[in-house]
Design an enzyme around this catalytic site. Structure first.
Site, PDB file in Angstrom:
ATOM      1  N   LEU A   1       0.838  -1.202   0.000  1.00 32.50           N
ATOM      2  CA  LEU A   1       0.000   0.000   0.000  1.00 32.50           C
ATOM      3  C   LEU A   1       0.868   1.245   0.000  1.00 32.50           C
ATOM      4  CD1 LEU A   1      -3.228   0.564   2.079  1.00 32.50           C
ATOM      5  CD2 LEU A   1      -1.564   2.391   1.807  1.00 32.50           C
TER       6      LEU A   1
ATOM      7  N   HIS B   1       7.416   1.623  11.489  1.00 32.85           N
ATOM      8  CA  HIS B   1       7.944   2.930  11.111  1.00 32.85           C
ATOM      9  C   HIS B   1       6.927   3.997  11.515  1.00 32.85           C
ATOM     10  CE1 HIS B   1       9.236   6.198   8.415  1.00 32.85           C
ATOM     11  NE2 HIS B   1      10.412   5.584   8.386  1.00 32.85           N
TER      12      HIS B   1
END
Length: 338
Positions: free
Chosen positions: A127, A231
């Protein structure tokens, strides 16, 4: 502006390549390499045109399209079964408890074990939303459209589904986890290994990675403290996955240590709550906000809209959504509340 998800085509390679260059690394499913992207699109075309409706080794690539301009501004992917072409490796974080009766002491050690537990699962991944479009719920549309695709083609997907989140990457593009664990054995930087994996697969991990468990306590602090952390740009994605019913169960990526989330496919909220309907009207003024999809495989399309369902399996949607999806009364749609 109106946006819709649709099946990717070979002609989408250039916008995908331009987006791949913006990822900043650690994004195995969207490599900045035209040949690799072309191979993905070719594989996706095979998947979209496969006739037999059963579980296979498929890759489906979807793209987010601006209906007014035709520009491709995002992408996402689905894998019907991971680990079919080469082993699907993860680290599993577990605990070893040992007790000394003479010392009266119990010691618990965390271990990272190289496993292929998740082989055969389906995967949602790849994505990416163009930085200029990160508003208006387009990231949510990208993410959840995949679950409608699964619901509409349920026989082509496995009983378990996973999602890998990118781990911590430092300002120079390196990975503290890679440097502290696998990098010690490969003589390659994280960027080199990540790129090689994206282009060639991870069989080199099987060839060179030590098979013995790694004691977490023996790692440097920089590697130890990022295990299982997404992240910073992936925290919102992790929350979306949790809302869908995914959970982190101790599996982490072998490259950057990011978390791998898993769920039972039929218990994913957007799959479980999606409903098929026959479209009865495209003139709805006020209704429930929803994701609406139509089409089969290569003709799949998904967009935001408003819906109203009745007890007879019929649905009404707003005119803008109908125009975006190119549907009319009598067509079949699937929908799930936004």
């Amino acid at each position: 502006m109106s946006f819709r998800l649709r099946a990717a085509r070979p002609a989408d390679i250039e916008p995908l390549y331009e987006m791949a260059k913006l990822t900043g690394g650690g994004f195995t499913n969207l490599p900045a390499d035209r040949d690799a992207l072309g191979a993905k699109l070719a594989r996706a075309e095979d998947a979209f045109t496969r006739d037999d409706d059963e579980l296979g080794d498929d890759l489906f690539v979807l793209v987010l399209e601006n209906v007014e301009t035709g520009q491709v501004r995002g992408t996402c992917q689905l894998f019907s079964q991971v680990g079919q072409r080469w082993p699907f490796y993860s680290y599993r974080l577990n605990t070893l408890t040992q007790h000394s009766q003479e010392l009266g002491r119990t010691v618990r050690a965390e271990l990272l074990s190289l496993v292929t537990d998740l082989e055969g699962s389906s995967e949602v991944g790849g994505l990416f939303l163009h930085p200029n479009e990160r508003a208006g719920g387009l990231g949510l549309l990208l993410a959840r459209s995949r679950y409608l695709f699964v619901a509409m083609h349920r026989a082509r997907f496995a009983e378990r589904i996973l999602a890998e989140l990118r781990g911590i990457i430092d300002d120079s593009g390196g990975s503290p986890f890679w440097d502290g664990v696998a990098g010690r054995f490969f003589g390659m930087s994280f960027q080199e290994a990540d790129y090689f994996n994206a282009i060639n697969g991870n069989q080199f991990i099987a060839d060179l990675m030590p098979k013995h468990p790694v004691y977490v306590a023996m790692l440097e602090d920089e590697a130890r403290k990022v295990i299982g952390l997404p992240h910073p740009t992936g925290r919102a994605a992790m929350r979306m996955l949790e809302k869908e019913g995914f959970a982190a169960e101790g599996y982490v990526d072998i490259f950057d240590g990011g978390p791998t989330m898993t769920a039972r496919t039929d218990q994913v909220k957007s799959i479980r709550d999606s409903v098929p309907s026959t479209l009865s009207s495209t003139e709805l003024d006020i209704g429930e906000r929803a994701l609406v999809a139509t089409g089969t495989l290569g003709s799949f399309r998904c967009a935001y809209g408003m819906r109203e369902l009745d007890a007879d399996g019929n649905a009404s949607i707003d005119e803008r959504c109908a125009r975006t999806l190119e549907v009319g009364p009598g067509d079949e749609i699937w929908s799930v509340a936004r």
